[in-house]
Motif scaffolding. Structure first.
Motif: not given
Length: 105
Positions: A51-73
């Motif tokens: 339920g956390d927004h990406q910005a909140v997760v980024l603030a709590k956990c820092g930058e991820p080792q990788f990001r992958k876009i699975i699908s786009t709308g």
């Protein structure tokens, strides 16, 4: 056979111990993860929860080792994005429309 007789003579109750061991084994196997998922994860600066927004997760956990876009709308709007963290083992944070939907081990 001699050991069994000695146990019975000393009153150790080896027969009473067997059901307890079976129960411990069954509980251990029942708790073993098949497809392990979590609703929250302890990070450096707090607990990331579904339920956390990406910005909140980024603030709590820092930058991820990788990001992958699975699908786009439509209009290149991201529908699903996976972030990988390697804390003690690999964790995949799955975001749907910018909000954390699940954490997979």
């Amino acid at each position: 056979m001699k050991l069994k007789l000695e146990l019975e003579k000393k009153g150790h109750g080896a027969r009473r111990l067997a059901p307890i061991l079976w129960l411990a084994l069954v509980l251990t196997l029942a708790c073993a993860p098949g497809d392990a998922r979590a609703d929250s994860m302890i990070c450096t600066n707090g607990i990331a929860s579904t339920g956390d927004h990406q910005a909140v997760v980024l603030a709590k956990c820092g930058e991820p080792q990788f990001r992958k876009i699975i699908s786009t709308g439509d209009n290149n709007r991201i529908v699903e994005e996976h972030w990988g963290y390697f804390i003690d083992k690999q964790r995949i944070f799955i975001f749907i429309n910018g909000f954390l939907s699940s954490i997979v081990y």
